[in-house]
Motif scaffolding. Structure first.
Motif, PDB file in Angstrom:
ATOM      1  N   THR A  14     -69.943  51.221-127.708  1.00 52.66           N
ATOM      2  CA  THR A  14     -68.542  51.577-127.465  1.00 52.66           C
ATOM      3  C   THR A  14     -67.811  50.418-126.804  1.00 52.66           C
ATOM      4  O   THR A  14     -66.705  50.040-127.220  1.00 52.66           O
ATOM      5  CB  THR A  14     -68.452  52.822-126.570  1.00 52.66           C
ATOM      6  N   LEU A  15     -68.411  49.824-125.784  1.00 49.04           N
ATOM      7  CA  LEU A  15     -67.759  48.721-125.071  1.00 49.04           C
ATOM      8  C   LEU A  15     -67.683  47.467-125.936  1.00 49.04           C
ATOM      9  O   LEU A  15     -66.708  46.712-125.872  1.00 49.04           O
ATOM     10  CB  LEU A  15     -68.496  48.435-123.769  1.00 49.04           C
ATOM     11  N   ARG A  16     -68.705  47.225-126.734  1.00 57.49           N
ATOM     12  CA  ARG A  16     -68.666  46.072-127.647  1.00 57.49           C
ATOM     13  C   ARG A  16     -67.485  46.191-128.601  1.00 57.49           C
ATOM     14  O   ARG A  16     -66.716  45.245-128.794  1.00 57.49           O
ATOM     15  CB  ARG A  16     -69.972  45.972-128.440  1.00 57.49           C
ATOM     16  N   ARG A  17     -67.344  47.373-129.187  1.00 62.90           N
ATOM     17  CA  ARG A  17     -66.249  47.566-130.150  1.00 62.90           C
ATOM     18  C   ARG A  17     -64.894  47.582-129.453  1.00 62.90           C
ATOM     19  O   ARG A  17     -63.888  47.130-130.024  1.00 62.90           O
ATOM     20  CB  ARG A  17     -66.475  48.867-130.926  1.00 62.90           C
ATOM     21  N   LEU A  18     -64.846  48.095-128.232  1.00 67.42           N
ATOM     22  CA  LEU A  18     -63.600  48.052-127.466  1.00 67.42           C
ATOM     23  C   LEU A  18     -63.141  46.608-127.291  1.00 67.42           C
ATOM     24  O   LEU A  18     -61.971  46.280-127.544  1.00 67.42           O
ATOM     25  CB  LEU A  18     -63.796  48.701-126.094  1.00 67.42           C
ATOM     26  N   MET A  19     -64.047  45.734-126.864  1.00 63.55           N
ATOM     27  CA  MET A  19     -63.647  44.358-126.606  1.00 63.55           C
ATOM     28  C   MET A  19     -63.247  43.647-127.888  1.00 63.55           C
ATOM     29  O   MET A  19     -62.298  42.852-127.895  1.00 63.55           O
ATOM     30  CB  MET A  19     -64.779  43.610-125.913  1.00 63.55           C
ATOM     31  N   HIS A  20     -63.914  43.929-128.976  1.00 64.53           N
ATOM     32  CA  HIS A  20     -63.508  43.334-130.244  1.00 64.53           C
ATOM     33  C   HIS A  20     -62.140  43.866-130.684  1.00 64.53           C
ATOM     34  O   HIS A  20     -61.339  43.135-131.274  1.00 64.53           O
ATOM     35  CB  HIS A  20     -64.557  43.606-131.320  1.00 64.53           C
ATOM     36  N   GLU A  21     -61.877  45.136-130.371  1.00 61.69           N
ATOM     37  CA  GLU A  21     -60.564  45.711-130.670  1.00 61.69           C
ATOM     38  C   GLU A  21     -59.474  45.017-129.853  1.00 61.69           C
ATOM     39  O   GLU A  21     -58.394  44.701-130.364  1.00 61.69           O
ATOM     40  CB  GLU A  21     -60.575  47.211-130.362  1.00 61.69           C
TER      41      GLU A  21
ATOM     42  N   VAL B 274     -73.850  41.397-136.932  1.00 63.53           N
ATOM     43  CA  VAL B 274     -74.055  42.690-136.279  1.00 63.53           C
ATOM     44  C   VAL B 274     -73.295  43.779-137.025  1.00 63.53           C
ATOM     45  O   VAL B 274     -73.753  44.915-137.127  1.00 63.53           O
ATOM     46  CB  VAL B 274     -73.612  42.626-134.805  1.00 63.53           C
ATOM     47  N   ASP B 275     -72.128  43.439-137.569  1.00 65.46           N
ATOM     48  CA  ASP B 275     -71.280  44.443-138.206  1.00 65.46           C
ATOM     49  C   ASP B 275     -71.542  44.613-139.701  1.00 65.46           C
ATOM     50  O   ASP B 275     -71.004  45.540-140.303  1.00 65.46           O
ATOM     51  CB  ASP B 275     -69.804  44.076-138.009  1.00 65.46           C
ATOM     52  N   ALA B 276     -72.353  43.743-140.304  1.00 59.20           N
ATOM     53  CA  ALA B 276     -72.494  43.813-141.767  1.00 59.20           C
ATOM     54  C   ALA B 276     -73.904  43.490-142.230  1.00 59.20           C
ATOM     55  O   ALA B 276     -74.082  42.717-143.179  1.00 59.20           O
ATOM     56  CB  ALA B 276     -71.486  42.876-142.424  1.00 59.20           C
ATOM     57  N   SER B 277     -74.896  44.059-141.585  1.00 59.67           N
ATOM     58  CA  SER B 277     -76.276  43.856-142.029  1.00 59.67           C
ATOM     59  C   SER B 277     -77.133  45.033-141.560  1.00 59.67           C
ATOM     60  O   SER B 277     -76.800  45.697-140.577  1.00 59.67           O
ATOM     61  CB  SER B 277     -76.852  42.551-141.463  1.00 59.67           C
ATOM     62  N   PRO B 278     -78.243  45.315-142.268  1.00 61.95           N
ATOM     63  CA  PRO B 278     -79.161  46.366-141.809  1.00 61.95           C
ATOM     64  C   PRO B 278     -79.692  46.086-140.409  1.00 61.95           C
ATOM     65  O   PRO B 278     -79.857  47.003-139.603  1.00 61.95           O
ATOM     66  CB  PRO B 278     -80.276  46.335-142.852  1.00 61.95           C
ATOM     67  N   ALA B 279     -79.959  44.808-140.104  1.00 59.85           N
ATOM     68  CA  ALA B 279     -80.412  44.459-138.760  1.00 59.85           C
ATOM     69  C   ALA B 279     -79.345  44.797-137.732  1.00 59.85           C
ATOM     70  O   ALA B 279     -79.648  45.332-136.648  1.00 59.85           O
ATOM     71  CB  ALA B 279     -80.743  42.964-138.697  1.00 59.85           C
ATOM     72  N   GLY B 280     -78.084  44.503-138.069  1.00 61.34           N
ATOM     73  CA  GLY B 280     -76.987  44.834-137.162  1.00 61.34           C
ATOM     74  C   GLY B 280     -76.831  46.325-136.968  1.00 61.34           C
ATOM     75  O   GLY B 280     -76.479  46.785-135.873  1.00 61.34           O
ATOM     76  N   ARG B 281     -77.110  47.092-138.028  1.00 64.13           N
ATOM     77  CA  ARG B 281     -77.030  48.557-137.897  1.00 64.13           C
ATOM     78  C   ARG B 281     -78.080  49.065-136.911  1.00 64.13           C
ATOM     79  O   ARG B 281     -77.812  49.950-136.095  1.00 64.13           O
ATOM     80  CB  ARG B 281     -77.218  49.204-139.264  1.00 64.13           C
ATOM     81  N   ALA B 282     -79.288  48.497-136.984  1.00 68.98           N
ATOM     82  CA  ALA B 282     -80.331  48.894-136.042  1.00 68.98           C
ATOM     83  C   ALA B 282     -79.932  48.533-134.622  1.00 68.98           C
ATOM     84  O   ALA B 282     -80.130  49.315-133.681  1.00 68.98           O
ATOM     85  CB  ALA B 282     -81.652  48.225-136.416  1.00 68.98           C
ATOM     86  N   TYR B 283     -79.342  47.351-134.447  1.00 68.78           N
ATOM     87  CA  TYR B 283     -78.906  46.911-133.128  1.00 68.78           C
ATOM     88  C   TYR B 283     -77.797  47.814-132.582  1.00 68.78           C
ATOM     89  O   TYR B 283     -77.831  48.233-131.420  1.00 68.78           O
ATOM     90  CB  TYR B 283     -78.405  45.472-133.217  1.00 68.78           C
ATOM     91  N   SER B 284     -76.816  48.135-133.416  1.00 68.96           N
ATOM     92  CA  SER B 284     -75.655  48.910-132.974  1.00 68.96           C
ATOM     93  C   SER B 284     -76.000  50.352-132.644  1.00 68.96           C
ATOM     94  O   SER B 284     -75.497  50.921-131.673  1.00 68.96           O
ATOM     95  CB  SER B 284     -74.565  48.890-134.051  1.00 68.96           C
TER      96      SER B 284
END
Length: 413
Positions: free
Chosen positions: A384-391, A73-83
């Protein structure tokens, strides 16, 4: 079947073909139907529980992903579309595909007149709930609207088929799940909902070993019901009491029980089963979507946080006792009139009590500042919440000692 379907025919054909299909049969139906409309290599990928990887659904094997690939999700074109929720286009041939340079993005919006092969990653959503991405290859001038519609139909079919599919449940987990977490994920509503009046989104960790945290929300007319629970303990019994509390809440709410009387009804069920040996803290709230009036009761839980512009404050309310303790404390109903654009955070202590290697807590200030900064960047709420939890996980060396859950609610007025 005609050599090439129109966009409407494509959607109708897929819906009809999927009427009696299982989840495992969706990839084959999608590929055949999309190919008839000129979208070759159509396939879809779904996010895992922690939203770290996108897993290709092949329909093969006990998890419906045998022979498929995983994309970051964090390092692919597909992940960019998802995010981002925005379609990503690549150019190339064979196994060599590159993102389209920024200077050419305007041209993408009106087609590709030079006939270069294009690979498109299209977000798949159910309303605003993020599910995964659709991949289609196309040569020439594609119908971008049709690709978006196709992704929408795929999203509807995934939601329709996933609830009775163990293959889906296996596919979206990357490791073994505890019994308690199994119960929690089965009970909790979709992680994101939005309409013209409100956005509600939630996230919880640890995704595979959640014990006693749970959230709930529902809409009824002009009222949004919100709830956050944190059950005592970190075992399967904690999961049982959290599940029982949510079930009792829904039962009281659907009977039409007024908010001030709901804690008594929920507590009665908990005492009947656990005889005062277990308890759960909770925030139970109602938001009038026409006026913005927030009404809530605090059952021994952390107070909600209100974000108004760059101003932050806790919504204090005289708490009653945690549900299940039967201490006889009165229930205080508190009210706050929200303004358009106000954001409300309900959360459990696992968020703010995560610690770094030096023992420093993540804390309320860091938690709220993260939300404000990401929102200022126009980041979608679920992202935002996804990145919060990973943080939070990274802060606490990737393993939490307590469950951590956040529910975000923004009222638009």
């Amino acid at each position: 079947m005609p050599a090439k379907h129109t966009a409407n025919e494509l959607m109708i054909a897929l819906l009809r073909a999927a009427h009696l299909a299982t989840f495992e049969e969706l990839p084959g139906l999608l590929a055949r139907t999309a190919d008839a409309a000129g979208f070759s290599q159509a396939r879809f990928y779904l996010a895992d529980r922690q939203e770290r990887v996108l897993r290709e659904v092949t329909g093969k094997g006990i998890d419906a992903r045998k022979g498929g690939e995983d994309l970051s999700v964090d390092a692919s074109p597909a992940g960019r579309a998802y995010s981002t929720g925005i379609t990503v286009r690549l150019e190339g041939r064979g196994e060599h595909w590159e993102p389209v340079p920024y200077a050419h993005r305007r041209r993408i919006g009106v087609g590709d007149p030079d006939g270069a092969p294009g690979r498109y990653w299209v977000p798949i959503k159910d309303s605003v709930e993020r599910l995964g991405v659709l991949r289609v290859d196309y040569v020439g001038d594609p119908d971008r609207s049709a690709m978006g519609d196709l992704a929408s139909v795929v999203g509807l079919l995934i939601v329709a088929k996933r609830s009775n599919s163990d293959a889906y449940a296996r596919l979206i987990r990357t490791r073994a799940m505890s019994v308690s977490a199994e119960m929690q994920w089965t009970l909790m509503p979709p992680t994101t909902f939005a309409d013209a009046r409100v956005t509600i989104s939630a996230v919880t960790e640890p995704a595979y070993a959640n014990a006693g945290d749970s959230f709930d929300y529902a809409l009824a007319g002009d009222t949004a019901h919100l709830a956050m629970f944190d059950a005592m303990g970190h075992d399967n019994a904690a999961g049982l009491i959290a599940n029982l509390a949510v079930g009792a809440l829904r039962n009281e709410r659907r009977k039409g029980t007024p908010l001030p009387d709901i804690p008594r009804g929920v507590e009665g069920i908990l005492i009947e089963e656990f005889v005062r040996t277990r308890f759960v803290t909770a925030i139970l709230a109602e938001l009038d979507l026409s006026t913005g009036v927030l009404t809530w009761v605090n059952c021994g839980h952390l107070p909600p946080i209100l974000i108004r512009g760059d101003q932050v404050r806790e919504l204090e309310c005289e708490p009653t006792h945690p549900l299940g303790m039967d201490l006889g404390l009165s229930v205080t109903v508190c009210r706050e009139r929200l303004r358009p654009g106000d954001r409300l955070l309900l959360y459990t202590d696992g968020i703010i009590e995560a610690r770094d290697p030096f023992g420093n807590e993540f804390g309320v200030e860091r938690f709220v500042d993260f939300i404000i900064r990401r929102q200022a960047d126009s980041m979608p709420v679920p992202e935002t919440l996804r990145r919060l939890m990973h943080e939070v996980l990274e802060y606490h060396h990737e393993s939490l000692n307590d469950d951590a859950t956040v529910l975000f609610c923004e009222w638009y007025g």
